[in-house]
Design an enzyme around this catalytic site. Structure first.
Site, PDB file in Angstrom:
ATOM      1  N   GLU A  55       0.845  -1.204   0.000  1.00 47.45           N
ATOM      2  CA  GLU A  55       0.000   0.000   0.000  1.00 47.45           C
ATOM      3  C   GLU A  55       0.874   1.246   0.000  1.00 47.45           C
ATOM      4  O   GLU A  55       0.642   2.198  -0.759  1.00 47.45           O
ATOM      5  CB  GLU A  55      -0.909   0.034   1.231  1.00 47.45           C
ATOM      6  CG  GLU A  55      -1.814  -1.176   1.403  1.00 47.45           C
ATOM      7  CD  GLU A  55      -1.173  -2.262   2.268  1.00 47.45           C
ATOM      8  OE1 GLU A  55       0.038  -2.544   2.084  1.00 47.45           O
ATOM      9  OE2 GLU A  55      -1.870  -2.836   3.118  1.00 47.45           O
ATOM     10  N   CYS A  90      -0.055   0.740   7.762  1.00 51.27           N
ATOM     11  CA  CYS A  90      -0.625   1.136   6.478  1.00 51.27           C
ATOM     12  C   CYS A  90      -1.979   1.795   6.664  1.00 51.27           C
ATOM     13  O   CYS A  90      -2.370   2.654   5.873  1.00 51.27           O
ATOM     14  CB  CYS A  90      -0.747  -0.084   5.581  1.00 51.27           C
ATOM     15  SG  CYS A  90       0.850  -0.618   4.969  1.00 51.27           S
ATOM     16  N   GLY A 275      24.280 -30.576   4.421  1.00 59.90           N
ATOM     17  CA  GLY A 275      23.252 -31.418   3.842  1.00 59.90           C
ATOM     18  C   GLY A 275      22.419 -32.166   4.865  1.00 59.90           C
ATOM     19  O   GLY A 275      21.237 -32.430   4.636  1.00 59.90           O
ATOM     20  N   ALA A 278      19.967 -29.497   6.280  1.00 65.44           N
ATOM     21  CA  ALA A 278      18.965 -29.221   5.243  1.00 65.44           C
ATOM     22  C   ALA A 278      18.008 -30.405   5.125  1.00 65.44           C
ATOM     23  O   ALA A 278      16.788 -30.237   5.067  1.00 65.44           O
ATOM     24  CB  ALA A 278      19.657 -28.948   3.907  1.00 65.44           C
TER      25      ALA A 278
END
EC number: 3.5.4.26
Lengths: 350, 350
Positions: A55, A90, A275, A278
């Site tokens: 906005e 906003c 890894g 993850a």
């Protein structure tokens, strides 16, 4: 509230604009300002945490072009916020602008930010939601689920070869990806509230995990540096730094890590490796997006980008889909490619 | 021969057009027809083996538009061919067309096709080469090297997950990539002279390795089905087929395989797997392009797309680069991505 055809068309445009944003701790939001006859006066979208809301972006764009928005309609994909976070509320900006009507898609379910529509109505602006609300929610479903679950939004980042390796067989990994890709990854670090690595990565690479500016200097806003795992982090490890923004979380459970990070105020965490870490987030269904910097290079052996997914057969393959948000699903970054994926729900085979 | 500015500009355009073609047994070639004042009358490029050469494509394009090319200049990135292969000789088509002048970049070093310029001159057309010849040769350097080495051009194809797996831990692999990606791969099969797999792939998947049309029917032009390795191919293996277009080459040496395929008339072979065979070609520097159909999916374990590269450390990483030829370097195919790479010379570390 009834919506005009022009408002419906504007909402579709706002949804497209929203997709140009960056996923993360803040939702994807787009906004279009219409004059009373339904013509577009200005547009905006949210570029990510710390930047103007959609906005405000649209209002700024109108102001920059010298366009008067008095009596205009703001069409926005999410209920305007009512709280002062990194940017002002906003609802107040809209009230100050002279906008006469606000049409939004989805209500804001974030308890800190909700109440915008009520504030607008109280201020004499006609405000109503529900136009293409499902489409808006779909844009941000992972984000909404994370907030509802009181955990941070999780970005998993890899820097890998085409064959999914993050290090060679001898453990060397400098550098699989290009300086351009590493600078791009620093942009991500500057945007998140925390970065996370496992104790194995700390031992192997001794990374600083700080956010740096393009010129190499330390960024003003630093993410919390979090390490998960039981192995002690040495006193001389670079990740400890001197600014107190370091935490070790002694667990292998991603859910526990996220709960603790949320309690630290973290709303967006980037998992940087290795890894196993993850893989733990992926296996637990706790990865909300995947950013894979992929070098056009092959190692044929070495460390896998994702380990411990617990998948033995094709029936259990983890399906994702390319995500066009945040700049695109396959974007050249120097000689490398930045691939961007979002999860699709895992369907248990019958 | 002196070249005008218009001819130089046209050659640059022709080089760009050439890149829209498909790598393979035929070179990338582009052509632009100029009128005597230097304006572009028509353009063309070569779309791959078995389709019109760039010059013929440009002439057909002019004819289709009703444009008279009498007295015009043909600017083409490769010396027009002088032999009847799958298409007629371009030198004759140019002589018939009324083109008065031919400017080419690189001379054709393919002994079967050379002599076009001489034929044109003998026919009364002014013909000369050398304009941006290096750029043209660079476009096709891998192809030229393959032909000079009297071996087929080698395309290595994989169908893999984002983390570089071509099968799950239990060996299942149907289907990592989508029907759309598999149909796209069939387009490649229909274009090459041979497809190659290792005995391991034959044992594990029992593939037919035939080229199919989009409707699933057997394509008219079938590649030679080649298997490399010592393990006997069972009498009932699907790859044997009944058309006699099957060969087993009992070696693990890619160079030996290519020599034998070349002797069989093969000028373009597609290596279809598995990872050990692909790795052997890559390790030997005998892969001229890489096509990796990449699904937005993860397995975390299983068969690696490339094995046996013999790379232990980052200093030996195989660097490639994204190749924009053949439709693009990262092209969405259904829900998957087709990544296209070409090798860059490997520099021995000091």
């Amino acid at each position: 509230m009834n919506f005009s055809d022009a408002e419906r068309a504007a909402m579709e445009q706002a949804l497209q604009l929203a997709r140009r944003g960056v996923r993360g701790a803040n939702p994807l939001v787009g906004a279009v300002i219409l004059d009373p006859s339904g013509d577009v006066l200005a547009t905006g979208f949210h570029r990510g945490a710390g930047t103007a809301h959609a906005e405000a972006d649209a209002l700024a764009s109108a102001a920059a072009a010298g366009i008067d928005v008095d009596g205009a309609t703001m069409v926005v994909t999410l209920e305007p916020c009512n709280h002062t976070g990194r940017t002002g509320p906003c609802s107040q900006a809209i009230l100050r602008s002279g906008i006469a009507r606000v049409v939004y898609a989805a209500a804001d379910t974030n308890e800190d930010a909700a109440g915008g529509a009520a504030a607008l109505t109280a201020g004499g602006v006609e405000a109503g939601g529900g136009l293409l609300a499902d489409e808006s929610r779909k844009l941000n479903s992972r984000w909404a689920a994370a907030m509802a679950g009181r955990r941070p939004f999780v970005t998993v980042k890899t820097a890998q070869t085409l064959d999914g390796r993050t290090a060679a067989a001898d453990g060397t990994s400098q550098w699989i990806t290009s300086p351009e890709a590493r600078a791009d990854a620093q942009d991500l670090r500057r945007r998140v509230d925390a970065v996370l690595a496992g104790t194995g990565t700390i031992q192997a690479d001794n990374p600083r995990l700080t956010a740096r500016n393009p010129d190499g200097s330390t960024a003003e806003k630093q993410p919390l540096r979090a390490v998960m795992g039981h192995t002690p982090v040495p006193a001389e490890a670079a990740v400890r730094g001197t600014d107190g923004r370091f935490v070790q979380i002694r667990t292998h459970d991603p859910a526990v890590v996220l709960a603790e990070l949320y309690a630290h105020g973290v709303r967006h965490v980037m998992v940087e490796g290795g890894g196993t870490v993850a893989g733990a987030f992926l296996r637990a269904g706790l990865a909300d997006e995947l950013v894979a910097y992929t070098a056009p290079a092959l190692l044929g052996a070495g460390t896998a980008a994702f380990a411990g997914l617990g998948i033995a057969s094709m029936a259990r393959i983890q399906r994702w889909r390319w995500d066009p948000a945040g700049g695109g699903s396959a974007v050249p970054v120097g000689p490398d490619l930045r691939l961007h994926l979002e999860p699709i729900p895992f369907e248990e085979p019958e």
